[in-house]
Scaffold this motif. Structure first.
Motif, PDB file in Angstrom:
ATOM      1  N   LYS A 269       3.640  14.659  -0.333  1.00 45.84           N
ATOM      2  CA  LYS A 269       4.002  14.503  -1.735  1.00 45.84           C
ATOM      3  C   LYS A 269       4.355  15.853  -2.382  1.00 45.84           C
ATOM      4  O   LYS A 269       5.339  15.929  -3.136  1.00 45.84           O
ATOM      5  CB  LYS A 269       2.859  13.830  -2.510  1.00 45.84           C
ATOM      6  CG  LYS A 269       2.927  12.317  -2.501  1.00 45.84           C
ATOM      7  CD  LYS A 269       1.936  11.751  -3.498  1.00 45.84           C
ATOM      8  CE  LYS A 269       2.070  10.258  -3.631  1.00 45.84           C
ATOM      9  NZ  LYS A 269       1.157   9.708  -4.640  1.00 45.84           N
TER      10      LYS A 269
ATOM     11  N   LEU B 219      -2.195   7.283   4.531  1.00 48.58           N
ATOM     12  CA  LEU B 219      -0.750   7.373   4.319  1.00 48.58           C
ATOM     13  C   LEU B 219      -0.313   8.794   3.994  1.00 48.58           C
ATOM     14  O   LEU B 219       0.862   9.135   4.157  1.00 48.58           O
ATOM     15  CB  LEU B 219      -0.328   6.418   3.203  1.00 48.58           C
ATOM     16  CG  LEU B 219      -0.570   4.929   3.493  1.00 48.58           C
ATOM     17  CD1 LEU B 219      -0.105   4.082   2.313  1.00 48.58           C
ATOM     18  CD2 LEU B 219       0.151   4.497   4.763  1.00 48.58           C
ATOM     19  N   GLY B 220      -1.263   9.616   3.542  1.00 49.46           N
ATOM     20  CA  GLY B 220      -0.929  10.999   3.236  1.00 49.46           C
ATOM     21  C   GLY B 220      -0.478  11.781   4.443  1.00 49.46           C
ATOM     22  O   GLY B 220       0.132  12.858   4.310  1.00 49.46           O
TER      23      GLY B 220
ATOM     24  N   TYR C  12       1.022   4.058  -3.053  1.00 47.48           N
ATOM     25  CA  TYR C  12       0.792   5.483  -2.814  1.00 47.48           C
ATOM     26  C   TYR C  12       2.011   6.317  -3.204  1.00 47.48           C
ATOM     27  O   TYR C  12       1.902   7.316  -3.931  1.00 47.48           O
ATOM     28  CB  TYR C  12       0.452   5.712  -1.344  1.00 47.48           C
ATOM     29  CG  TYR C  12       0.420   7.163  -0.939  1.00 47.48           C
ATOM     30  CD1 TYR C  12      -0.498   8.046  -1.489  1.00 47.48           C
ATOM     31  CD2 TYR C  12       1.330   7.658  -0.004  1.00 47.48           C
ATOM     32  CE1 TYR C  12      -0.507   9.392  -1.132  1.00 47.48           C
ATOM     33  CE2 TYR C  12       1.318   8.993   0.373  1.00 47.48           C
ATOM     34  CZ  TYR C  12       0.393   9.859  -0.194  1.00 47.48           C
ATOM     35  OH  TYR C  12       0.382  11.178   0.161  1.00 47.48           O
TER      36      TYR C  12
ATOM     37  N   ARG D 146       0.836  -1.201   0.000  1.00 45.92           N
ATOM     38  CA  ARG D 146       0.000   0.000   0.000  1.00 45.92           C
ATOM     39  C   ARG D 146       0.878   1.261   0.000  1.00 45.92           C
ATOM     40  O   ARG D 146       0.564   2.234  -0.701  1.00 45.92           O
ATOM     41  CB  ARG D 146      -0.917  -0.023   1.222  1.00 45.92           C
ATOM     42  CG  ARG D 146      -1.920   1.123   1.255  1.00 45.92           C
ATOM     43  CD  ARG D 146      -2.984   0.858   2.307  1.00 45.92           C
ATOM     44  NE  ARG D 146      -3.804   2.046   2.542  1.00 45.92           N
ATOM     45  CZ  ARG D 146      -4.833   2.082   3.391  1.00 45.92           C
ATOM     46  NH1 ARG D 146      -5.152   0.995   4.072  1.00 45.92           N
ATOM     47  NH2 ARG D 146      -5.529   3.195   3.561  1.00 45.92           N
ATOM     48  N   VAL D 147       1.958   1.256   0.772  1.00 45.08           N
ATOM     49  CA  VAL D 147       2.871   2.399   0.797  1.00 45.08           C
ATOM     50  C   VAL D 147       3.482   2.611  -0.579  1.00 45.08           C
ATOM     51  O   VAL D 147       3.554   3.736  -1.076  1.00 45.08           O
ATOM     52  CB  VAL D 147       3.975   2.187   1.856  1.00 45.08           C
ATOM     53  CG1 VAL D 147       5.097   3.216   1.681  1.00 45.08           C
ATOM     54  CG2 VAL D 147       3.396   2.280   3.262  1.00 45.08           C
TER      55      VAL D 147
ATOM     56  N   ASN E 198       3.264   6.129  -7.267  1.00 44.26           N
ATOM     57  CA  ASN E 198       2.375   6.606  -8.319  1.00 44.26           C
ATOM     58  C   ASN E 198       2.074   8.060  -8.012  1.00 44.26           C
ATOM     59  O   ASN E 198       1.363   8.372  -7.059  1.00 44.26           O
ATOM     60  CB  ASN E 198       1.089   5.780  -8.378  1.00 44.26           C
ATOM     61  CG  ASN E 198       0.177   6.210  -9.506  1.00 44.26           C
ATOM     62  OD1 ASN E 198       0.306   7.307 -10.048  1.00 44.26           O
ATOM     63  ND2 ASN E 198      -0.757   5.348  -9.869  1.00 44.26           N
TER      64      ASN E 198
ATOM     65  N   SER F 263      -1.534   9.064  -7.262  1.00 39.54           N
ATOM     66  CA  SER F 263      -2.358   8.327  -6.302  1.00 39.54           C
ATOM     67  C   SER F 263      -2.619   9.142  -5.037  1.00 39.54           C
ATOM     68  O   SER F 263      -1.853  10.063  -4.704  1.00 39.54           O
ATOM     69  CB  SER F 263      -1.685   7.008  -5.926  1.00 39.54           C
ATOM     70  OG  SER F 263      -0.486   7.252  -5.225  1.00 39.54           O
ATOM     71  N   HIS F 264      -3.703   8.802  -4.347  1.00 40.20           N
ATOM     72  CA  HIS F 264      -4.076   9.486  -3.112  1.00 40.20           C
ATOM     73  C   HIS F 264      -4.428   8.438  -2.057  1.00 40.20           C
ATOM     74  O   HIS F 264      -4.968   7.372  -2.369  1.00 40.20           O
ATOM     75  CB  HIS F 264      -5.277  10.408  -3.335  1.00 40.20           C
ATOM     76  CG  HIS F 264      -5.024  11.470  -4.369  1.00 40.20           C
ATOM     77  ND1 HIS F 264      -4.379  12.659  -4.088  1.00 40.20           N
ATOM     78  CD2 HIS F 264      -5.327  11.515  -5.701  1.00 40.20           C
ATOM     79  CE1 HIS F 264      -4.287  13.383  -5.186  1.00 40.20           C
ATOM     80  NE2 HIS F 264      -4.864  12.723  -6.181  1.00 40.20           N
ATOM     81  N   ASP F 265      -4.061   8.742  -0.812  1.00 45.11           N
ATOM     82  CA  ASP F 265      -4.380   7.854   0.297  1.00 45.11           C
ATOM     83  C   ASP F 265      -4.490   8.720   1.544  1.00 45.11           C
ATOM     84  O   ASP F 265      -3.488   9.272   2.019  1.00 45.11           O
ATOM     85  CB  ASP F 265      -3.290   6.790   0.470  1.00 45.11           C
ATOM     86  CG  ASP F 265      -3.683   5.698   1.464  1.00 45.11           C
ATOM     87  OD1 ASP F 265      -4.057   6.051   2.593  1.00 45.11           O
ATOM     88  OD2 ASP F 265      -3.608   4.502   1.093  1.00 45.11           O
ATOM     89  N   GLU F 266      -5.705   8.864   2.072  1.00 44.30           N
ATOM     90  CA  GLU F 266      -5.931   9.775   3.197  1.00 44.30           C
ATOM     91  C   GLU F 266      -5.136   9.362   4.430  1.00 44.30           C
ATOM     92  O   GLU F 266      -4.642  10.204   5.177  1.00 44.30           O
ATOM     93  CB  GLU F 266      -7.425   9.835   3.535  1.00 44.30           C
ATOM     94  CG  GLU F 266      -8.271  10.544   2.476  1.00 44.30           C
ATOM     95  CD  GLU F 266      -9.716  10.682   2.918  1.00 44.30           C
ATOM     96  OE1 GLU F 266     -10.013  10.307   4.076  1.00 44.30           O
ATOM     97  OE2 GLU F 266     -10.534  11.170   2.113  1.00 44.30           O
TER      98      GLU F 266
END
Length: 373
Positions: free
Chosen positions: A271, A265-266, A254, A250-251, A257, A260-263
């Motif tokens: 980024k 891991l963000g 995110y 998953r890391v 790419n 890509s978006h990940d609430e």
């Protein structure tokens, strides 16, 4: 005086060839010819191994024009293009070399010396040293039945000389590449690793825990941690309910790419901050993969600097750096140097981003490596 080495006993300068390097020869391009004095000034390292410097040296109009004329003839005669310098007559070769020397003079006079000069010179010197140590691939120990992939690898490996030869030019991601005639260490299959044995007593392999994520943290200014960061994420964010391999996947999905978006891991790293860092540094990477390439290049730089530091620490000892595979360094280790092990691990752990956690393994062959720490 600037000169260009064509072989160990053939050097060009000032319109003529020399069989040895006179005392007034002070600078050349790089260490592509072995046994060049460390006291020389290497223009390639002066430029920080800059792609722009490569273009200035190798893409003069004289070289492009002559290479284009002779490339078809070389292909017909089956002479590799990289042997161009060895095949051209002097009246054609010398103008090419004169253009290279002129470009080198321009770089030395107008470019500031790279802060990475010492590291790059030491790295290329290490490549030369690695190429002098034969690899022991114990074919007498080969036993069946072997898979088709293993048989194919063995066939290729047995046809090569038993020396690992690293290319002096790295790819865009910074990863090491092998020369075409090198022992194929990078592609060795797990089935064949047990046949790779040390010249000394054991192999010791060092690598970093969660290296890519640690490099991302380092680029973003996040403090390094002693705990495995994937395990910490599992404990603090996912409640301990997710496999480490899934968190890692998953890391990577995110981080690698750009779109890509990940609430969840963000919250780990920014980024936008990474994009600003990459674009302000002058690196040019493929669109959509800028972070992936930057992290891989950074990880490669961290590993190579550690590799050089390890080689320096082993200087004048029987043990030596044997090779690298992916993000690890493998030592051909003598028992008489056992008191150095803890110090080597400490040296390896020190990076520009702080202290990384090191994994260490030991084994009497490369297929039976067991955890050391």
């Amino acid at each position: 005086m600037l000169f260009w080495p064509l072989s160990e006993h053939r050097f060009y300068a000032n319109g003529q060839l020399y069989s040895e390097i006179p005392p007034n020869f002070t600078a050349t391009w790089d260490r592509s010819v072995q046994n060049l004095s460390q006291n020389l000034d290497f223009v390639r390292f002066h430029s920080g191994d800059s792609p722009e410097a490569h273009n200035l040296i190798f893409n003069s109009w004289q070289e492009q024009e002559i290479t284009s004329k002779f490339k078809t003839a070389l292909e017909i005669s089956k002479i590799p293009v990289e042997l161009l310098e060895q095949t051209l007559p002097e009246h054609i070769l010398f103008p090419i070399l004169d253009a290279r020397l002129l470009a080198m003079r321009d770089i030395l006079q107008t470019w500031p010396r790279s802060p990475d000069y010492a590291f790059l010179a030491a790295l290329h010197s290490l490549f030369d040293a690695i190429a002098t140590h034969p690899i022991r691939f114990a074919k007498t120990a080969l036993k069946g039945p072997l898979s088709t992939a293993a048989k194919k690898y063995i066939s290729v490996a047995m046809a090569r000389e038993p020396y690992i030869k690293y290319s002096k030019t790295r790819g865009m991601s910074g990863r090491l590449r092998l020369e075409h005639d090198s022992f194929p260490i990078h592609s060795i299959c797990k089935e064949c690793r047990e046949y790779l044995v040390p010249n000394n007593d054991v192999f010791i392999e060092l690598d970093y825990n969660a290296m890519d994520l640690r490099c991302i943290y380092g680029l973003c200014g996040v403090e390094q941690e002693k705990e495995d960061p994937y395990e910490r994420l599992n404990r603090t964010i996912f409640g301990g309910s997710v496999e480490r391999s899934e968190i890692k996947r998953r890391v990577y999905a995110y981080a690698y790419n750009d779109d890509s978006h990940d609430e969840v891991l963000g919250t780990l790293f920014s980024k936008p901050a990474l994009f600003t860092l990459i674009r302000s540094g002058g690196d040019e990477f493929p669109a959509g993969k800028e972070i992936a390439y930057k992290v891989q290049k950074t990880a490669s730089d961290v590993m190579l600097k550690a590799k050089v530091a390890i080689a320096e620490k082993l200087k004048n000892n029987k043990s030596y750096v044997a090779f690298s595979i992916h993000d690890s360094v493998v030592l051909d280790f003598a028992k008489e140097d056992k008191d150095l092990i803890r110090e080597l691990i400490m040296v390896f752990s020190q990076t520009q981003f702080g202290q990384f956690v090191v994994n260490a393994k030991i084994g009497k062959n490369y297929g039976s490596m067991k955890r050391l720490i």
